[in-house]
Each structure stands twice: as C-alpha cells, then as structure tokens.
Design an enzyme around this catalytic site. Structure first.
Site, PDB file in Angstrom:
ATOM      1  NE  ARG A   1     -53.047  28.636  -8.354  1.00  0.00           N
ATOM      2  CZ  ARG A   1     -53.784  29.413  -8.209  1.00  0.00           C
ATOM      3  NH1 ARG A   1     -53.416  30.779  -8.156  1.00  0.00           N
ATOM      4  NH2 ARG A   1     -55.004  29.343  -7.845  1.00  0.00           N
TER       5      ARG A   1
ATOM      6  CG  ASP B   1     -48.897  37.708  -5.033  1.00  0.00           C
ATOM      7  OD1 ASP B   1     -48.535  38.225  -4.016  1.00  0.00           O
ATOM      8  OD2 ASP B   1     -50.022  37.216  -5.579  1.00  0.00           O
TER       9      ASP B   1
ATOM     10  CD  GLU C   1     -48.329  29.945  -2.935  1.00  0.00           C
ATOM     11  OE1 GLU C   1     -49.323  30.097  -2.507  1.00  0.00           O
ATOM     12  OE2 GLU C   1     -47.468  30.579  -3.699  1.00  0.00           O
TER      13      GLU C   1
ATOM     14  CG  HIS D   1     -51.094  33.207  -3.538  1.00  0.00           C
ATOM     15  ND1 HIS D   1     -50.782  32.112  -3.719  1.00  0.00           N
ATOM     16  CD2 HIS D   1     -52.011  33.665  -4.391  1.00  0.00           C
ATOM     17  CE1 HIS D   1     -51.772  31.604  -4.723  1.00  0.00           C
ATOM     18  NE2 HIS D   1     -52.246  32.634  -5.022  1.00  0.00           N
TER      19      HIS D   1
END
Length: 334
Positions: A233, A257, A262, A294
């Site tokens: 996260r 990622d 985001e 992600h």
C-alpha cells in the site's frame, strides 16, 4: 439479483461475467466508484468495487440512499472504506480476505530485479539501437541480505524466492511465521532490519500503526546502496521523504507498485493531462526508480480467485450467511 460492478478492466470483464453466469446478472462498468459516479448505483441492491474505490462517508451515504445494501470489494485491503459509516447505514461490506500470494511476491521481486539490473534503462536504450553497457551494472543477490517487513502469506512467498536466491533473511512482524523461521529467517527489530538489509520489501497492510512506516528516520537508517520495494500500500512510505533521499543521491534504487496519492491517477490514462502531483512527477524522473500502476496482483490466477471469492460473498449475502470476509457487520467474538 442484479449486481453493478465498478472499475472493471477489459481483461477482467469476461472472467466476471463467466463467474456470475446462471446465478446473478452482473453489469460491468469501467468507471471507478467515487462521489461523482456513486449515483450510477441507484436501484442496485448489491455492488462490487475495485481496490481504489472511494468508499468514504459521502459515497456510502449516496449508495444507501439509492437502495444499495451490500458492497463486495474485489480486494484484500479496506483502508478506503469508512466502516463506521457503513455500519451506521446498515450496509453489509465484504472483501476478499486472501488470494494467490505468489502474484504479489513474484512481482515484488520483478521490481527488485528491474531496479538492480537496470532493465528499464537497458530496454529503452536497445529500442534506440544503443547497446552500450555503461551504467547498467547490477549486483548478485546471492549472499546479500533481504529484509521482509510483514511475513504473512505474501511475505512468506517473497521469502521463499529470496531463499532460492541464496540470500540472508531478516524479518519483522508482530507475529513470527514458523515457515519463514524454517527457511533461516532471523526476526529482528525494525531499525536493525533497515540498517542491515540490501533489499527491503514491504508486505504489511495499511493501518494507522503502519502509515509512513518507511519515514525519514527509516530511510536514514538504510544503506546508501539499498533497494526499497513497495507492492503493498502506498501509504506505507512517506513519499516526500523518499524524494529527499533520492535527491541526495542515496539508495541504489526503488521499485513502487503503489503510491500514497494514487487514487484518481492509477488505472486511468493521464497521458494527455497535466499531472499536478509534483511529488509523483519528481519521483518518476529519477533514473533509479521504477513505478508501476498497482498491478502486482494482476495475474489471471489471482484475479480469478478474487472474482470467485466475490461470487461466494454475494452468494452468502443472498442466503443470509456471514463469513470471515464480512467486514460489516463484524462477526461476534468467539
């Protein structure tokens, strides 16, 4: 029962439609759930949402006013859901409590290797027929130390790969994993892990206690040539502090990622927009940083498992059953 599924990617749509076929009707839309799109759910008793859905108080109120009673989130994390408001509105909320840990663990190592071996830079060069090796030197992982923050199912899978590389294993978690111990992992205090690890990978959920777990202090402890990987996260990392460290020329590289801001960016095409997030824009300019959107969970195996669990959650709701996947109302303590 007809279900409205928000934020469905083109790759997911046939999997979702096939999973629900013959049992419930499902309408898939590619828009993500937020304040502007919540009204689309009016008249749907059940909806399904993606990992970056906005399920804060105002959105939940709109959903409840439109007749929604059940929310099935297609992800494990639920830091985006205001559970107190959901309970007050008598909404039932379920998640996917687990899915293939290998999808995320393998991708985390993909990021680490891409950073270590300068894969993105090398690929960009060869597309221009530039085949020089200058600036592409990496390091063997064998004999180096990996620090695993969070040794649950994903952390264990990540550790098994590290063991295969022949690395020394350090771990930190609130509870030790015997399987990681058997692989030779040594559990240490978090500060020692940051100081000793050549690769640090994050595999804990985002909770108030873990927000900015990697802050300026933690980054100062890390080796100048360490690699940081986050596939969990975004809020686990203080990104502004990370930018300051990278600007100072520290860290061999970073693989991300996820990103703490985001929402509204990841999963969207922003290629023709002016991105006003100065932190993300600066982060992407560093040549030793790899940012992906992600996608660590995004394998056919994991997505199929997520969808199958979502179908079971809908089935349980329709039958009045409760499982460990239900977040609200909470299961009574045993």
């Amino acid at each position: 029962m007809e279900i409205l599924a928000f934020g469905v990617q083109d790759d997911e749509r046939p999997l979702i439609e096939r999973a629900f076929a013959g049992e419930h009707e499902v309408r898939c839309v590619d828009v993500f759930l937020n304040r502007d799109t919540a009204a689309i759910a009016r008249g749907y008793e059940a909806i399904s949402t993606s990992v970056n859905a906005d399920l804060g108080g105002p959105v939940l109120q709109t959903l409840a006013a439109g007749g929604t009673q059940f929310i099935a989130q297609r992800s494990t994390g639920f830091n985006n859901i205001d559970l107190d408001v959901a309970e007050r509105l008598a909404l039932t909320v379920a998640r996917v409590s687990s899915y293939s840990p290998y999808s995320v663990a393998e991708f985390a190592w993909t990021l680490a290797m891409a950073v270590n071996r300068r894969i993105v830079r090398a690929a960009n060069r060869t597309r221009d027929f530039d085949f020089r090796l200058e600036g592409l030197m990496g390091r063997d992982l064998r004999g180096r130390t990996v620090g695993v923050i969070g040794t649950g199912r994903i952390g264990e899978a990540f550790t098994r790969i590290a063991h295969g590389f022949g690395m020394d294993l350090l771990g930190w978690d609130i509870a030790e994993n015997p399987a990681c111990r058997e692989l030779g992992m040594r559990y240490v205090e978090r500060e020692e892990l940051f100081r000793e690890a050549d690769v640090v990978s994050l595999h804990v959920p985002l909770l108030p206690a873990t927000e900015h777990l990697v802050d300026a202090h933690a980054l100062d402890l890390m080796k100048d040539d360490a690699i940081l990987v986050n596939s969990s996260r975004g809020g686990l990392v203080d990104t502004r502090a990370l930018v300051d460290v990278l600007r100072a020329g520290r860290l061999l590289g970073v693989g991300l990622d996820v990103y703490e801001a985001e929402a509204g960016l990841f999963f969207y095409d922003k290629s023709l927009d002016v991105v006003t997030d100065d932190v993300l824009a600066r982060l992407i300019t560093f040549p030793n940083v790899v940012v992906t959107s992600h996608q660590a969970y995004y394998t056919e195996d994991a997505v199929t498992e997520i969808i199958d669990t979502t179908v079971r959650n809908v089935r349980d709701y329709a039958a009045g059953r409760r499982s460990e996947n239900v977040l609200v109302p909470a299961l009574p303590p045993r």
